[in-house]
Design a protein around this motif. Sequence first.
Motif, PDB file in Angstrom:
ATOM      1  N   UNK A   1     -74.706 -44.908  51.174  1.00  0.00           N
ATOM      2  CA  UNK A   1     -73.273 -44.934  50.905  1.00  0.00           C
ATOM      3  C   UNK A   1     -72.487 -45.233  52.173  1.00  0.00           C
ATOM      4  N   UNK A   2     -72.815 -44.511  53.244  1.00  0.00           N
ATOM      5  CA  UNK A   2     -72.095 -44.714  54.492  1.00  0.00           C
ATOM      6  C   UNK A   2     -72.455 -46.050  55.122  1.00  0.00           C
TER       7      UNK A   2
ATOM      8  N   UNK B   1     -75.488 -38.692  64.348  1.00  0.00           N
ATOM      9  CA  UNK B   1     -74.873 -37.569  63.639  1.00  0.00           C
ATOM     10  C   UNK B   1     -73.399 -37.816  63.358  1.00  0.00           C
ATOM     11  N   UNK B   2     -72.718 -38.507  64.274  1.00  0.00           N
ATOM     12  CA  UNK B   2     -71.297 -38.797  64.121  1.00  0.00           C
ATOM     13  C   UNK B   2     -71.039 -40.005  63.222  1.00  0.00           C
TER      14      UNK B   2
ATOM     15  N   UNK C   1     -67.969 -36.830  58.939  1.00  0.00           N
ATOM     16  CA  UNK C   1     -66.767 -36.795  58.098  1.00  0.00           C
ATOM     17  C   UNK C   1     -65.509 -36.797  58.954  1.00  0.00           C
ATOM     18  N   UNK C   2     -65.518 -36.046  60.045  1.00  0.00           N
ATOM     19  CA  UNK C   2     -64.347 -35.981  60.914  1.00  0.00           C
ATOM     20  C   UNK C   2     -64.061 -37.324  61.573  1.00  0.00           C
ATOM     21  N   UNK C   3     -65.088 -38.115  61.827  1.00  0.00           N
ATOM     22  CA  UNK C   3     -64.899 -39.409  62.487  1.00  0.00           C
ATOM     23  C   UNK C   3     -64.048 -40.350  61.638  1.00  0.00           C
ATOM     24  N   UNK C   4     -64.017 -40.121  60.352  1.00  0.00           N
ATOM     25  CA  UNK C   4     -63.219 -40.992  59.482  1.00  0.00           C
ATOM     26  C   UNK C   4     -61.724 -40.771  59.681  1.00  0.00           C
TER      27      UNK C   4
ATOM     28  N   UNK D   1     -60.140 -29.377  68.614  1.00  0.00           N
ATOM     29  CA  UNK D   1     -59.145 -30.447  68.545  1.00  0.00           C
ATOM     30  C   UNK D   1     -59.438 -31.421  67.407  1.00  0.00           C
ATOM     31  N   UNK D   2     -60.725 -31.547  67.061  1.00  0.00           N
ATOM     32  CA  UNK D   2     -61.127 -32.442  65.971  1.00  0.00           C
ATOM     33  C   UNK D   2     -61.115 -31.744  64.621  1.00  0.00           C
TER      34      UNK D   2
END
Length: 196
Positions: A12-13, A96-97, A129-132, A186-187
């Motif tokens: 998917x990613x 991982x990111x 997920x946070x990288x999005x 911060x993320x």
Amino acid sequence: MLRVIAAVLTLTLGACAPAPAHMAASDASEVLERFAAGAAPMDVCTPGGRAQLRGAVRAYGAEMARAGLTWPQVPGPGVDPASLKRMDIAVMIAFGAGFVEGSDFRGHARPMIGRMTLTQWPEIRGMRAAARTSCAQVAALQQAAARFVIESERYESMRGEGGEGVERQAMMLLRARREMETLAAQSGLSVGAAGS
């Protein structure tokens, strides 16, 4: 079941990921060394930057495979922590990111990196997920997490020795952990009980 979920997530990613750039192994080595040092010649928050990083991983991995080596070297039993390279750790955390995909790795490294990243480093869960939504912060967190993992592996290998060297390493580990925790906050990520 975990393998099926990981495979579905990867597919998917990966469907949204840019195609890896083609490059020579010598160029790939330089790109990866600079990436690991926090001086990447590209911005992993752009499709072109990710394509360049993915291309570097593929080219360098292919060169290592031609030399009969598995790359990246994954921490674990039987692996001397002193032999771990910053570049290897940085690339594993980049996976991982979500900056690098599982399909970018070759041979035995492909299944090992996914298992290791998900099970041995709970600190980096949620980075993909946070990288999005906050890619720049996650890119900085990726660098800090790589430093933390390296310092953690060194500390674990020295822990039984005692003395000033272990105390110095414990302080370096603590600094790396605090930096990672600050960037994680911060993320909007939690790094859990990393290193404890």
